[in-house]
Design a protein around this motif. Structure first.
Motif, PDB file in Angstrom:
ATOM      1  N   SER A 232      -2.737  -0.058   0.001  1.00 35.70           N
ATOM      2  CA  SER A 232      -4.149   0.153   0.330  1.00 35.70           C
ATOM      3  C   SER A 232      -4.951  -1.141   0.282  1.00 35.70           C
ATOM      4  O   SER A 232      -5.810  -1.357   1.131  1.00 35.70           O
ATOM      5  CB  SER A 232      -4.764   1.208  -0.579  1.00 35.70           C
ATOM      6  N   THR A 233      -4.639  -2.025  -0.674  1.00 30.99           N
ATOM      7  CA  THR A 233      -5.403  -3.274  -0.695  1.00 30.99           C
ATOM      8  C   THR A 233      -5.048  -4.138   0.497  1.00 30.99           C
ATOM      9  O   THR A 233      -5.885  -4.898   0.989  1.00 30.99           O
ATOM     10  CB  THR A 233      -5.153  -4.072  -1.977  1.00 30.99           C
TER      11      THR A 233
ATOM     12  N   ILE B 176      -7.454  -3.117   3.023  1.00 26.91           N
ATOM     13  CA  ILE B 176      -8.828  -3.543   2.726  1.00 26.91           C
ATOM     14  C   ILE B 176      -9.006  -5.021   3.057  1.00 26.91           C
ATOM     15  O   ILE B 176     -10.064  -5.453   3.505  1.00 26.91           O
ATOM     16  CB  ILE B 176      -9.156  -3.307   1.245  1.00 26.91           C
TER      17      ILE B 176
ATOM     18  N   GLN C 199     -10.504  -6.030   6.242  1.00 29.50           N
ATOM     19  CA  GLN C 199     -11.924  -5.751   6.446  1.00 29.50           C
ATOM     20  C   GLN C 199     -12.797  -6.783   5.785  1.00 29.50           C
ATOM     21  O   GLN C 199     -13.995  -6.830   6.026  1.00 29.50           O
ATOM     22  CB  GLN C 199     -12.267  -4.405   5.859  1.00 29.50           C
ATOM     23  N   LEU C 200     -12.201  -7.578   4.896  1.00 34.90           N
ATOM     24  CA  LEU C 200     -13.020  -8.531   4.160  1.00 34.90           C
ATOM     25  C   LEU C 200     -13.060  -9.897   4.805  1.00 34.90           C
ATOM     26  O   LEU C 200     -13.509 -10.843   4.199  1.00 34.90           O
ATOM     27  CB  LEU C 200     -12.451  -8.689   2.741  1.00 34.90           C
TER      28      LEU C 200
ATOM     29  N   GLU D 279     -21.760  -3.629   0.711  1.00 33.22           N
ATOM     30  CA  GLU D 279     -20.510  -2.919   0.986  1.00 33.22           C
ATOM     31  C   GLU D 279     -19.321  -3.841   0.784  1.00 33.22           C
ATOM     32  O   GLU D 279     -18.316  -3.469   0.186  1.00 33.22           O
ATOM     33  CB  GLU D 279     -20.504  -2.429   2.449  1.00 33.22           C
ATOM     34  N   THR D 280     -19.475  -5.034   1.332  1.00 33.02           N
ATOM     35  CA  THR D 280     -18.394  -6.008   1.188  1.00 33.02           C
ATOM     36  C   THR D 280     -18.131  -6.297  -0.270  1.00 33.02           C
ATOM     37  O   THR D 280     -16.980  -6.416  -0.693  1.00 33.02           O
ATOM     38  CB  THR D 280     -18.777  -7.320   1.887  1.00 33.02           C
TER      39      THR D 280
ATOM     40  N   LYS E 240     -18.539  -4.361  -2.803  1.00 35.78           N
ATOM     41  CA  LYS E 240     -17.805  -3.262  -3.443  1.00 35.78           C
ATOM     42  C   LYS E 240     -16.338  -3.296  -3.070  1.00 35.78           C
ATOM     43  O   LYS E 240     -15.451  -3.118  -3.894  1.00 35.78           O
ATOM     44  CB  LYS E 240     -18.409  -1.918  -3.032  1.00 35.78           C
ATOM     45  N   LEU E 241     -16.075  -3.538  -1.764  1.00 33.50           N
ATOM     46  CA  LEU E 241     -14.683  -3.600  -1.313  1.00 33.50           C
ATOM     47  C   LEU E 241     -13.943  -4.726  -2.025  1.00 33.50           C
ATOM     48  O   LEU E 241     -12.821  -4.562  -2.495  1.00 33.50           O
ATOM     49  CB  LEU E 241     -14.629  -3.863   0.189  1.00 33.50           C
TER      50      LEU E 241
ATOM     51  N   MET F 175     -10.820  -4.345  -4.561  1.00 32.42           N
ATOM     52  CA  MET F 175      -9.518  -4.922  -4.277  1.00 32.42           C
ATOM     53  C   MET F 175      -9.052  -5.810  -5.417  1.00 32.42           C
ATOM     54  O   MET F 175      -7.916  -5.690  -5.892  1.00 32.42           O
ATOM     55  CB  MET F 175      -9.609  -5.733  -2.989  1.00 32.42           C
TER      56      MET F 175
END
Lengths: 189, 197, 159
Positions: free
Chosen positions: A47-48, A51, A54-55, C39-40, C42-43, C47
């Protein structure tokens, strides 16, 4: 010499795990992660991994410059000098591949570095992830070497796991052949 | 102009890669053994299904599908090709690399649809159907090499391309040439975020 | 060597400071503590947190095993965790392997000096003691802090 190798399927489930321990490690201090921990590890990585893409910082998104993606080729060394013409499954010749290759993993996590070890992830075009945990003690092991190793493991997977008619896709790998071949391959690092 | 020349350079490199892998990096098996094995599969299926050729076609297709989902990993492990950006590139990779590596033949790519999402493969010499002549009742309904359709569908599905694959004509049925059509339905976007499609 | 953004998270899992440089050629571009980055943030925190707990479970031996960096195909994340629960995160490109000294300097000379030692600024950025859900917290708005951070990091932004 990696400490451990994991294979994670498309949906994030752990389908293979193998520890390669060197003999000098003190056994008392090591609290071996339970199999449940490993399952959690695998799904966390999965899952990471998603993510991470998206970062991507805005600066890179605005830049739109393609970053270099080629992994140079590192040949397999054979310290024990096993059988000179060893059979590599369906691969003819003395090595699985001989050229540098494109890394399929563009915006997912490629490596996680901690104090004691580094985790490297290699993902195939079909979504299969191969994970290697390497201790930081050795200097010769870097990302290129591990990517080459993981691609070789992928070749082994495509031979001994995919071509086994009794293996159902996405299920845990129970093939002993794959296990043995993997151990031999890792010994040669 | 420059993109055209880089496109043909890429084609040449695909061709070279396919030939290199075929010649130097794959173990080979006797072609007659392969043809005979496949022939015995088809004839046994005909007997088992009591000559209901629609069922045989379907069964060949699903067998091919199971092969395809596994064979794609082998193909990717051997060639490490990057993702194809469009169906044109995909068609070239299929004909020049994949067919070359596994069957030692290069079908021609033709008949691109206007939206470039469907194409035909024209097969000159089909190793599966060497020495084969279909009986009269089979000639009307049986697609002898239907396993190839299944293999292509399974393999493309694993790289997130949902396609329809079917035979249009077959020399065994009396047509002029063997033609296979591949049409892209959609790209499965619930993919792992590693690159652009 | 290009730095893309810098974040600070406290022990309540909140982002108490973020600075993003959107144009890597211009060191005064970008945003400080912008709302769009929530939002970023939090992501990113999620992570880092999950990878950190995972590596700690798998690690062996008595020494603490802290996560240092996470690399993807496009950028690298560097993390520095303090014993007080603060996490300093830097997102950069690939030119430099380790930013630990940079992050350590930011913590010891900039954060401690301007925030911790400053009696007028809060040491705990949550509104009340029981704050856990990311609702009521303040960001570091201390001008001295921001200024010294800029002057320290600006020379490093240039590609």
């Amino acid at each position: 010499m990696p400490q451990a190798v994991l294979v994670i399927n498309k949906s994030g489930g752990l389908i293979y795990h193998r520890d390669f321990e060197e003999v000098e490690v003190e056994v008392e201090d090591r609290n071996k992660p339970s199999s449940n921990d490993l399952l959690i590890l695998a799904s966390t990585l999965h899952s990471t991994f998603a993510i991470a893409s998206q970062l991507t910082p805005k600066a890179i998104q605005l830049q739109q410059q393609p970053l270099p993606n080629l992994v140079p080729y590192v040949p397999m060394i054979d310290p024990d000098n096993l059988v000179p013409r060893k059979k590599l499954g369906s691969f003819k010749g003395d090595d699985y591949f001989k050229e540098p290759f494109q890394n399929w993993n563009k915006s997912g996590i490629r490596s996680i570095k901690t104090d004691q070890f580094t985790v490297y992830i290699y993902q195939s075009l079909t979504g299969l992830k191969l994970v290697a945990m390497v201790s930081n003690r050795s200097d010769t092991i870097n990302e290129t070497v591990v990517n080459n190793l993981l691609r070789r493991i992928y070749c082994l997977y495509s031979d001994y796991v995919m071509k086994d008619p009794f293996y159902s896709l996405e299920m845990p790998i129970k093939s002993e052949l794959f296990d043995t071949k993997l151990r031999n391959l890792v010994k040669q690092l | 102009m420059s993109s055209k020349s880089s496109g043909s350079a890429q084609l040449r490199s695909l061709k070279i890669m396919g030939e290199d892998v075929w010649k130097n990096r794959t173990e080979k098996v006797n072609a007659e053994l392969f043809t005979l094995t496949y022939g015995s599969i088809v004839s046994q299926l005909c007997i088992d299904y009591q000559r209901d050729f629609q069922k045989v076609n379907k069964q060949l297709f699903s067998m091919g599908y199971n092969i395809g989902v596994r064979l794609i990993e082998d193909f990717l492990a051997k060639t490490a090709l990057p993702r194809c950006e469009n169906m044109v590139k995909t068609s070239e990779a299929i004909s020049k690399c994949a067919f070359k590596i596994f069957l030692n033949m290069t079908p021609q790519v033709t008949n691109f649809s206007p939206e470039k999402d469907a194409f035909s493969l024209i097969i000159d010499e089909n190793p599966l159907s060497d020495f084969v002549e279909l009986p009269m009742d089979a000639m009307k309904q049986l697609w002898y090499s239907n396993i190839l359709c299944g293999v292509l569908k399974g393999a493309l599905q694993m790289v997130q391309l949902e396609c329809d694959v079917w035979f249009i004509s077959d020399v065994l049925k009396g047509d002029a040439h063997t033609e296979l059509r591949i049409k892209l339905n959609k790209v499965l976007k619930d993919e792992i975020p590693i690159g652009e499609d | 060597m290009a730095i893309y953004s810098f974040w600070i998270f406290d022990r309540h899992c909140n982002c108490i400071f973020d600075r993003e440089w959107t144009l890597s050629s211009n060191s005064s571009s970008g945003t400080v503590n912008s709302k769009q980055n929530e939002e970023t943030a939090k992501l990113l925190y999620g992570m880092v947190f999950s990878l950190r707990s995972m590596t700690q479970k798998v690690s062996s031996g008595p020494l603490k095993n802290e996560i240092k960096s996470i690399a993807t195909g496009k950028y690298r994340i560097h993390v520095y965790c303090t014993a007080s629960g603060l996490q300093f995160v830097l997102i950069t490109d690939f030119k430099q392997q380790s930013y630990t000294e940079v992050l350590q300097y930011i913590y010891s000379h900039i954060y401690v000096k301007y925030v911790a030692h400053n009696l007028f600024s809060a040491y705990d950025f949550a509104d009340n003691k029981n704050e856990t859900r990311g609702q009521g917290f303040r960001k570091i708005a201390n001008r001295n802090f921001v200024q010294s951070l800029e002057s320290f990091l600006s020379p490093m932004i240039v590609q």
